[in-house]
Design a protein around this motif. Structure first.
Motif, short mmCIF file in Angstrom:
data_model
loop_
_atom_site.label_atom_id
_atom_site.label_comp_id
_atom_site.label_asym_id
_atom_site.label_seq_id
_atom_site.Cartn_x
_atom_site.Cartn_y
_atom_site.Cartn_z
N PHE A 95 0.83 -1.20 0.00
CA PHE A 95 0.00 0.00 0.00
C PHE A 95 0.87 1.26 0.00
O PHE A 95 0.65 2.20 -0.77
N GLY A 96 1.90 1.29 0.86
CA GLY A 96 2.80 2.44 0.93
C GLY A 96 3.56 2.65 -0.37
O GLY A 96 3.73 3.79 -0.82
N LEU A 97 4.01 1.57 -0.99
CA LEU A 97 4.72 1.69 -2.26
C LEU A 97 3.81 2.24 -3.37
O LEU A 97 4.24 3.02 -4.21
N GLN A 98 2.55 1.81 -3.35
CA GLN A 98 1.61 2.35 -4.34
C GLN A 98 1.42 3.85 -4.15
O GLN A 98 1.40 4.61 -5.11
N GLN A 99 1.30 4.28 -2.91
CA GLN A 99 1.14 5.70 -2.63
C GLN A 99 2.37 6.47 -3.11
O GLN A 99 2.25 7.53 -3.72
N LEU A 100 3.56 5.92 -2.84
CA LEU A 100 4.80 6.57 -3.30
C LEU A 100 4.86 6.63 -4.82
O LEU A 100 5.33 7.62 -5.39
N LEU A 101 4.40 5.58 -5.48
CA LEU A 101 4.38 5.56 -6.94
C LEU A 101 3.49 6.68 -7.48
O LEU A 101 3.90 7.43 -8.37
N TRP A 102 2.28 6.82 -6.93
CA TRP A 102 1.38 7.89 -7.39
C TRP A 102 1.99 9.26 -7.14
O TRP A 102 1.95 10.13 -8.02
N LEU A 103 2.59 9.46 -5.97
CA LEU A 103 3.21 10.76 -5.68
C LEU A 103 4.42 11.00 -6.58
O LEU A 103 4.65 12.12 -7.04
N GLY A 104 5.18 9.93 -6.87
CA GLY A 104 6.32 10.05 -7.79
C GLY A 104 5.88 10.40 -9.19
O GLY A 104 6.50 11.22 -9.87
N LEU A 105 4.79 9.78 -9.65
CA LEU A 105 4.26 10.11 -10.97
C LEU A 105 3.78 11.56 -11.02
O LEU A 105 3.99 12.26 -12.02
N TYR A 106 3.18 12.02 -9.94
CA TYR A 106 2.73 13.42 -9.89
C TYR A 106 3.94 14.35 -9.95
O TYR A 106 3.96 15.31 -10.72
N ALA A 107 4.96 14.05 -9.15
CA ALA A 107 6.18 14.88 -9.14
C ALA A 107 6.90 14.81 -10.48
O ALA A 107 7.57 15.76 -10.88
N GLY A 108 6.76 13.70 -11.19
CA GLY A 108 7.43 13.52 -12.48
C GLY A 108 6.69 14.15 -13.65
O GLY A 108 7.09 13.98 -14.79
N GLY A 109 5.62 14.85 -13.38
CA GLY A 109 4.93 15.56 -14.46
C GLY A 109 3.62 14.96 -14.91
O GLY A 109 3.10 15.34 -15.95
N MET A 110 3.08 14.07 -14.14
CA MET A 110 1.78 13.49 -14.49
C MET A 110 0.75 14.03 -13.49
O MET A 110 0.52 13.44 -12.44
N PRO A 111 0.15 15.17 -13.80
CA PRO A 111 -0.71 15.83 -12.81
C PRO A 111 -1.93 15.02 -12.38
O PRO A 111 -2.38 15.15 -11.24
N SER A 112 -2.45 14.16 -13.24
CA SER A 112 -3.63 13.39 -12.85
C SER A 112 -3.32 12.33 -11.80
O SER A 112 -4.23 11.78 -11.18
N ALA A 113 -2.04 12.04 -11.57
CA ALA A 113 -1.66 11.04 -10.57
C ALA A 113 -1.94 11.50 -9.15
O ALA A 113 -1.94 10.70 -8.22
N ILE A 114 -2.21 12.78 -8.97
CA ILE A 114 -2.50 13.29 -7.63
C ILE A 114 -3.85 12.78 -7.13
O ILE A 114 -4.04 12.62 -5.92
N PHE A 115 -4.79 12.50 -8.04
CA PHE A 115 -6.12 12.08 -7.61
C PHE A 115 -6.11 10.77 -6.83
O PHE A 115 -6.65 10.70 -5.73
N PRO A 116 -5.50 9.69 -7.37
CA PRO A 116 -5.47 8.46 -6.56
C PRO A 116 -4.67 8.65 -5.28
O PRO A 116 -5.01 8.08 -4.24
N ALA A 117 -3.61 9.44 -5.34
CA ALA A 117 -2.78 9.66 -4.15
C ALA A 117 -3.57 10.37 -3.05
O ALA A 117 -3.39 10.10 -1.87
N LEU A 118 -4.47 11.27 -3.43
CA LEU A 118 -5.25 12.01 -2.44
C LEU A 118 -6.53 11.28 -2.02
O LEU A 118 -7.01 11.47 -0.91
N MET A 119 -7.08 10.47 -2.92
CA MET A 119 -8.36 9.84 -2.62
C MET A 119 -8.24 8.76 -1.54
O MET A 119 -9.16 8.56 -0.75
N VAL A 120 -7.12 8.07 -1.48
CA VAL A 120 -6.96 7.02 -0.48
C VAL A 120 -7.07 7.58 0.94
O VAL A 120 -7.85 7.08 1.75
N PRO A 121 -6.34 8.67 1.27
CA PRO A 121 -6.54 9.22 2.63
C PRO A 121 -7.95 9.77 2.86
O PRO A 121 -8.47 9.67 3.96
N VAL A 122 -8.56 10.31 1.82
CA VAL A 122 -9.93 10.83 1.94
C VAL A 122 -10.88 9.70 2.28
O VAL A 122 -11.70 9.80 3.22
N PHE A 123 -10.80 8.57 1.54
CA PHE A 123 -11.68 7.44 1.82
C PHE A 123 -11.39 6.82 3.19
O PHE A 123 -12.29 6.38 3.88
#
Length: 131
Positions: A95-123
């Motif tokens: 689970f932690g690695l998946q979160q890091l992957l989404w945040l890494g993709l966001y930092a790497g220039g994929m702005p839509s990757a922020i949605f899954p990264a933020l939705m998990v803590p929201v849910f």
């Protein structure tokens, strides 16, 4: 899986059942007559297992009694583990690695990757709110 019935028309199912009857018997399959899925589900959900046993087709050489069938139903109808059960360390790590992957993709220039990264803590937060 039963041989030859991965994709078969409903009209072919009785023949496939007869061809594979020995496999059903070998694996102690539960077969019911005169019930559709909804009726069977209603009997299970309302715990009318004795009535459900009356619809059971006995495939064994030695038929079970109603009490034995009810005991078998109760054994096979165990609830699944709670969805909110605590995660063990390997699952938490994945689970932690998946979160890091989404945040890494966001930092790497994929702005839509922020949605899954933020939705998990929201849910997770919403699941803590009592209804």
């Amino acid at each position: 899986r039963l041989a030859g019935c991965q994709v078969c028309h409903w009209s072919e199912m009785p023949l496939q059942f007869i061809k594979n009857l020995d496999k059903y018997e070998k694996h102690d399959a539960l077969v019911f007559h005169s019930l559709d899925y909804n009726e069977m589900s209603a009997l299970i959900y309302t715990r009318q297992l004795r009535k459900l046993a009356s619809y059971c087709v006995q495939l064994r050489a030695e038929p079970r009694t109603t009490d034995q069938l009810v005991a078998l139903f109760e054994e096979r109808l165990q609830p699944l583990p709670q969805a909110g059960a605590p995660l063990d360390l390997p699952k938490k790590s994945i689970f932690g690695l998946q979160q890091l992957l989404w945040l890494g993709l966001y930092a790497g220039g994929m702005p839509s990757a922020i949605f899954p990264a933020l939705m998990v803590p929201v849910f997770a937060a919403l699941s803590l709110v009592e209804a």
